[in-house]
Motif scaffolding. Structure first.
Motif, short mmCIF file in Angstrom:
data_model
loop_
_atom_site.label_atom_id
_atom_site.label_comp_id
_atom_site.label_asym_id
_atom_site.label_seq_id
_atom_site.Cartn_x
_atom_site.Cartn_y
_atom_site.Cartn_z
N PRO A 3 36.94 35.81 37.79
CA PRO A 3 36.53 34.50 38.41
C PRO A 3 34.94 34.34 38.49
O PRO A 3 34.20 35.22 38.51
CB PRO A 3 37.13 34.89 39.84
N THR A 6 31.15 32.91 42.76
CA THR A 6 31.53 32.24 43.85
C THR A 6 32.88 32.42 44.55
O THR A 6 33.18 32.47 45.79
CB THR A 6 31.01 30.65 44.06
N GLN A 7 33.65 32.85 43.81
CA GLN A 7 35.06 33.23 43.95
C GLN A 7 35.56 34.69 44.02
O GLN A 7 36.55 35.17 44.72
CB GLN A 7 35.94 32.58 42.92
N ARG A 9 35.68 38.25 45.77
CA ARG A 9 35.80 38.91 46.92
C ARG A 9 35.37 40.52 46.74
O ARG A 9 35.17 41.10 45.63
CB ARG A 9 37.23 38.95 47.27
#
Length: 62
Positions: A3, A6-7, A9
């Motif tokens: 991803p 910014t996405q 985790r």
């Protein structure tokens, strides 16, 4: 494949790192270039962390 950053985790980081085939990972998000007198003040502050925080906070470089 992965991803966008910014996405990501926290739990995504190990798989991302393994996919890069790097031997080590370093967190360098806080790099500061300081005048000598400011650097000495910062080091002294962390050297007294046990007084402020109740535990030592050693600065280590690898």
């Amino acid at each position: 494949m992965y991803p966008p950053p910014t996405q990501l985790r926290d739990e995504d980081i190990p798989a991302l790192w393994c996919g890069l085939s790097l031997p080590e990972l370093a967190d360098i998000h806080h790099i500061h270039f300081l005048p000598q007198n400011v650097l000495e003040t910062v080091w002294a502050y962390f050297g007294r962390a046990h007084e402020t925080y109740g535990t030592s906070w050693p600065i280590r470089y690898h």
